[in-house]
Motif scaffolding. Structure first.
Motif, PDB file in Angstrom:
ATOM      1  N   ALA A 141       0.923  -1.254   0.021  1.00 32.04           N
ATOM      2  CA  ALA A 141       0.005  -0.006  -0.133  1.00 32.04           C
ATOM      3  C   ALA A 141       0.597   1.281  -0.151  1.00 32.04           C
ATOM      4  O   ALA A 141       0.353   2.161  -0.310  1.00 32.04           O
ATOM      5  CB  ALA A 141      -0.833   0.128   1.249  1.00 32.04           C
ATOM      6  N   ILE A 142       2.241   1.245   0.579  1.00 35.67           N
ATOM      7  CA  ILE A 142       2.991   2.404   0.341  1.00 35.67           C
ATOM      8  C   ILE A 142       3.224   2.979  -1.134  1.00 35.67           C
ATOM      9  O   ILE A 142       3.304   4.049  -1.101  1.00 35.67           O
ATOM     10  CB  ILE A 142       4.299   2.025   1.157  1.00 35.67           C
ATOM     11  N   THR A 143       3.419   1.826  -1.799  1.00 35.97           N
ATOM     12  CA  THR A 143       3.450   2.313  -3.387  1.00 35.97           C
ATOM     13  C   THR A 143       2.454   2.786  -3.969  1.00 35.97           C
ATOM     14  O   THR A 143       1.324   2.352  -4.066  1.00 35.97           O
ATOM     15  CB  THR A 143       3.839   0.995  -4.129  1.00 35.97           C
ATOM     16  N   GLY A 144       2.752   3.921  -4.530  1.00 39.13           N
ATOM     17  CA  GLY A 144       1.709   4.788  -5.271  1.00 39.13           C
ATOM     18  C   GLY A 144       0.645   5.485  -4.217  1.00 39.13           C
ATOM     19  O   GLY A 144      -0.395   5.883  -4.643  1.00 39.13           O
ATOM     20  N   VAL A 145       0.790   5.590  -3.054  1.00 41.65           N
ATOM     21  CA  VAL A 145      -0.169   6.146  -2.201  1.00 41.65           C
ATOM     22  C   VAL A 145      -0.225   7.486  -2.164  1.00 41.65           C
ATOM     23  O   VAL A 145      -1.243   7.949  -2.057  1.00 41.65           O
ATOM     24  CB  VAL A 145       0.425   5.950  -0.797  1.00 41.65           C
ATOM     25  N   ASN A 146       0.937   8.217  -2.601  1.00 39.46           N
ATOM     26  CA  ASN A 146       0.331   9.692  -3.053  1.00 39.46           C
ATOM     27  C   ASN A 146       1.809  10.122  -3.729  1.00 39.46           C
ATOM     28  O   ASN A 146       2.745   9.434  -3.909  1.00 39.46           O
ATOM     29  CB  ASN A 146       0.354  10.686  -1.656  1.00 39.46           C
ATOM     30  N   ASP A 147       1.614  11.396  -4.395  1.00 44.83           N
ATOM     31  CA  ASP A 147       2.865  11.836  -5.317  1.00 44.83           C
ATOM     32  C   ASP A 147       4.045  12.191  -4.378  1.00 44.83           C
ATOM     33  O   ASP A 147       5.241  12.055  -5.000  1.00 44.83           O
ATOM     34  CB  ASP A 147       2.254  13.108  -5.954  1.00 44.83           C
ATOM     35  N   TYR A 148       4.091  12.190  -3.015  1.00 45.74           N
ATOM     36  CA  TYR A 148       5.177  12.583  -2.293  1.00 45.74           C
ATOM     37  C   TYR A 148       6.019  11.611  -1.736  1.00 45.74           C
ATOM     38  O   TYR A 148       6.897  11.705  -1.072  1.00 45.74           O
ATOM     39  CB  TYR A 148       4.737  13.576  -1.250  1.00 45.74           C
ATOM     40  N   THR A 149       5.388  10.296  -1.634  1.00 45.20           N
ATOM     41  CA  THR A 149       5.849   9.376  -1.091  1.00 45.20           C
ATOM     42  C   THR A 149       6.539   8.151  -1.965  1.00 45.20           C
ATOM     43  O   THR A 149       6.234   7.912  -3.000  1.00 45.20           O
ATOM     44  CB  THR A 149       4.833   8.460   0.048  1.00 45.20           C
ATOM     45  N   PHE A 150       7.870   7.760  -1.563  1.00 47.99           N
ATOM     46  CA  PHE A 150       8.654   6.911  -2.177  1.00 47.99           C
ATOM     47  C   PHE A 150       9.166   5.933  -1.428  1.00 47.99           C
ATOM     48  O   PHE A 150       8.642   5.864  -0.115  1.00 47.99           O
ATOM     49  CB  PHE A 150       9.995   7.777  -2.922  1.00 47.99           C
ATOM     50  N   ARG A 151       9.871   4.909  -1.796  1.00 48.37           N
ATOM     51  CA  ARG A 151      10.183   3.559  -1.026  1.00 48.37           C
ATOM     52  C   ARG A 151      11.748   3.455  -1.464  1.00 48.37           C
ATOM     53  O   ARG A 151      12.002   3.914  -2.542  1.00 48.37           O
ATOM     54  CB  ARG A 151       9.449   2.609  -0.766  1.00 48.37           C
ATOM     55  N   SER A 152      12.697   2.911  -0.573  1.00 51.25           N
ATOM     56  CA  SER A 152      13.861   2.526  -0.670  1.00 51.25           C
ATOM     57  C   SER A 152      14.324   1.170  -0.876  1.00 51.25           C
ATOM     58  O   SER A 152      15.304   0.587  -1.113  1.00 51.25           O
ATOM     59  CB  SER A 152      15.027   3.255   0.070  1.00 51.25           C
ATOM     60  N   GLY A 153      13.124   0.400  -0.379  1.00 54.44           N
ATOM     61  CA  GLY A 153      13.321  -1.007  -0.382  1.00 54.44           C
ATOM     62  C   GLY A 153      12.296  -1.921  -1.151  1.00 54.44           C
ATOM     63  O   GLY A 153      11.689  -1.148  -2.033  1.00 54.44           O
ATOM     64  N   ARG A 154      12.297  -3.157  -1.084  1.00 53.58           N
ATOM     65  CA  ARG A 154      11.370  -3.878  -1.872  1.00 53.58           C
ATOM     66  C   ARG A 154       9.987  -3.973  -0.840  1.00 53.58           C
ATOM     67  O   ARG A 154       9.922  -3.237   0.186  1.00 53.58           O
ATOM     68  CB  ARG A 154      11.720  -5.344  -1.739  1.00 53.58           C
ATOM     69  N   GLN A 155       8.937  -4.589  -1.570  1.00 53.19           N
ATOM     70  CA  GLN A 155       7.823  -4.697  -1.101  1.00 53.19           C
ATOM     71  C   GLN A 155       6.957  -6.039  -1.086  1.00 53.19           C
ATOM     72  O   GLN A 155       7.889  -6.932  -1.538  1.00 53.19           O
ATOM     73  CB  GLN A 155       6.773  -3.872  -1.927  1.00 53.19           C
ATOM     74  N   THR A 156       6.017  -6.195  -0.412  1.00 50.70           N
ATOM     75  CA  THR A 156       5.668  -7.638  -0.268  1.00 50.70           C
ATOM     76  C   THR A 156       5.378  -8.414  -1.404  1.00 50.70           C
ATOM     77  O   THR A 156       5.556  -9.737  -1.724  1.00 50.70           O
ATOM     78  CB  THR A 156       4.400  -7.705   0.715  1.00 50.70           C
ATOM     79  N   TYR A 157       4.673  -7.846  -2.497  1.00 50.28           N
ATOM     80  CA  TYR A 157       4.586  -8.449  -3.786  1.00 50.28           C
ATOM     81  C   TYR A 157       6.216  -9.041  -4.286  1.00 50.28           C
ATOM     82  O   TYR A 157       5.836 -10.071  -4.669  1.00 50.28           O
ATOM     83  CB  TYR A 157       4.218  -7.444  -4.729  1.00 50.28           C
ATOM     84  N   GLN A 158       7.157  -8.426  -4.108  1.00 53.65           N
ATOM     85  CA  GLN A 158       8.484  -8.919  -4.613  1.00 53.65           C
ATOM     86  C   GLN A 158       8.713 -10.028  -3.784  1.00 53.65           C
ATOM     87  O   GLN A 158       9.451 -10.991  -4.488  1.00 53.65           O
ATOM     88  CB  GLN A 158       9.540  -7.547  -4.744  1.00 53.65           C
ATOM     89  N   ASP A 159       8.511 -10.181  -2.747  1.00 54.94           N
ATOM     90  CA  ASP A 159       8.916 -11.169  -1.689  1.00 54.94           C
ATOM     91  C   ASP A 159       7.824 -12.547  -2.230  1.00 54.94           C
ATOM     92  O   ASP A 159       8.775 -13.415  -2.547  1.00 54.94           O
ATOM     93  CB  ASP A 159       8.558 -11.034  -0.126  1.00 54.94           C
ATOM     94  N   VAL A 160       6.829 -12.326  -2.291  1.00 57.03           N
ATOM     95  CA  VAL A 160       5.832 -13.505  -2.688  1.00 57.03           C
ATOM     96  C   VAL A 160       6.132 -13.829  -4.184  1.00 57.03           C
ATOM     97  O   VAL A 160       6.420 -15.038  -4.408  1.00 57.03           O
ATOM     98  CB  VAL A 160       4.357 -13.058  -2.742  1.00 57.03           C
ATOM     99  N   ALA A 161       6.496 -12.769  -5.090  1.00 58.41           N
ATOM    100  CA  ALA A 161       6.702 -13.251  -6.402  1.00 58.41           C
ATOM    101  C   ALA A 161       8.059 -13.964  -6.425  1.00 58.41           C
ATOM    102  O   ALA A 161       8.382 -15.043  -7.258  1.00 58.41           O
ATOM    103  CB  ALA A 161       6.837 -12.080  -7.186  1.00 58.41           C
ATOM    104  N   THR A 162       9.170 -13.580  -5.598  1.00 59.22           N
ATOM    105  CA  THR A 162      10.515 -14.483  -5.767  1.00 59.22           C
ATOM    106  C   THR A 162      10.031 -15.942  -5.263  1.00 59.22           C
ATOM    107  O   THR A 162      10.703 -16.557  -5.698  1.00 59.22           O
ATOM    108  CB  THR A 162      11.322 -13.708  -4.659  1.00 59.22           C
TER     109      THR A 162
END
Length: 395
Positions: A141-162
């Motif tokens: 949910a952090i990804t795309g939450v608003n225009d001002y927010t970024f992230r520097s790590g992976r997200q749950t989707y990438q864990d599960v897809a791996t």
């Protein structure tokens, strides 16, 4: 809240200088030394249940700042005023700290390990139009939450897809989620269903009561279900007994078992299952094998710390902050524009900040544990291509 002035040790500076000799500023680099310092706030867990993750992030951040600033701790001659606040994984504390920093005129905030904390700070960033770069917090949910927010790590989707890459195309395959019947376990089940179920897998689960201490009946349920893959999501003091039950009931002989490889402190937690498990992995020291990673590891070790699971999250955050300032100065909109679509060499390899939703498109890893005397250490099985595990664009 603590304030730390960055004084870089000569050994660390020399490491950065060697690593970045080809990237040193030229005579065309603007001299901004006369301008006011850029204020940067780092809010993360220094105490509380996630303190170890916060420490890993901070060690990576300091190494990344040294690397990205060519060992100067400045950006094109402009000083950086970095202040720190401990959120103790508490959203209220984080929001209070964020409001305080914003009230002082800070335009850049980074950090946070907890997803709940990150989402709360993201709301403040949106309301006050400041740049926020969350840290190891994994919630999609952090990804795309608003225009001002970024992230520097992976997200749950990438864990599960791996995890899914251990069985190839998940379409038509039976995947069983083995987890505690808690918010954590249910969240992992939802993630597997959303990622691998959406790709055509048949997702089922065995959810174990949180107070259970005998796991043999649940292990037998896995064997009886005969899935193609078991995704294990487990936390807490019962982990050892759980892995022992799976070993005794022959789960590892019956199917492929995948779980996430955590931080260094967990490498010895799997008992007899250690060399039978398949691990999806965000990062372990040596996984990437590139020059940026080598510089990160050298810098962290020179500071007396140990490279760990979330070191790249801090390192990349520093790279992003330097890029934002170098291209955007004091203008938050220009900082955002400087980060959107930016591709760079990070400690995990080629990394892209996706312009559409600020997802971090990055490689992931498959790993196993191998015996090293009386302990266990991770060994790379495969690098999972960034595009293979890229999340869909957040709507």
């Amino acid at each position: 809240m603590r304030v730390t002035k960055k004084l870089l040790a000569p050994a660390i500076i020399s490491i950065a200088a060697l690593a970045l000799a080809g990237c040193a500023p030229t005579s065309d680099t603007p001299d901004n030394s006369g301008e006011a310092p850029i204020d940067i706030a780092i809010i993360t867990s220094e105490t509380g249940p996630l303190a170890a993750y916060g420490a890993s992030y901070l060690a990576g951040f300091e190494a990344g700042l040294d690397y990205a600033s060519d060992g100067t701790g400045t950006v094109d001659g402009r000083e950086l005023n970095i202040e720190y606040a401990d959120d103790a994984a508490d959203a209220d504390k984080a929001v209070s700290a964020a409001k305080d920093f914003i009230g002082q005129g800070f335009k850049i905030i980074a950090g946070t390990v907890s997803s709940g904390v990150a989402l709360a700070v993201a709301e403040q960033a949106d309301q006050n139009q400041v740049l926020y770069i969350s840290g190891p917090a994994a919630a999609d949910a952090i990804t795309g939450v608003n225009d001002y927010t970024f992230r520097s790590g992976r997200q749950t989707y990438q864990d599960v897809a791996t995890a899914g890459t251990f069985i190839g195309d998940p379409a038509g395959q039976d995947i069983l989620v083995f987890a505690q019947d808690t918010a954590f376990g249910q969240g992992n089940l939802a993630g597997v269903d959303a990622v691998l179920g959406a790709a055509g897998a048949n997702v089922s689960s065995v959810l174990v009561p949180e107070d259970a201490t005998e796991f043999t009946p649940f292990a037998q349920q896995i064997v009886d279900a005969s899935p193609d893959l078991v995704f294990v999501a487990w936390a807490g003091a019962t982990s050892g007994a759980m892995w022992e039950a799976l070993t005794q009931q022959g789960v590892f002989e019956a199917t492929t078992v995948v779980t996430g490889l955590g931080d260094v402190s967990t490498y010895g937690a799997y008992g007899a299952a250690s060399d039978q498990l398949n691990f999806l992995n965000h990062y372990f020291a040596g996984a990437a094998g590139n020059d940026v990673e080598a510089a990160m590891i050298a810098s962290i070790e020179a500071a007396g710390e140990t490279p760990d699971l979330f070191s790249p999250d801090g390192f990349v955050a520093a790279q992003m902050i330097v890029q934002a300032i170098r291209e955007g100065g004091d203008d938050v909109d220009a900082m955002i524009a400087a980060l959107e679509g930016w591709t760079f060499d990070g400690p995990k390899g080629s990394t892209t900040i996706r312009a559409d939703d600020h997802a971090v498109i990055q490689p992931m890893f498959q790993a196993r544990l191998v015996a090293d005397g009386d302990s266990w250490i991770p060994e790379l099985v495969d690098v999972v291509d960034a595009d293979t595990v890229a999340p869909p664009v957040a709507g």
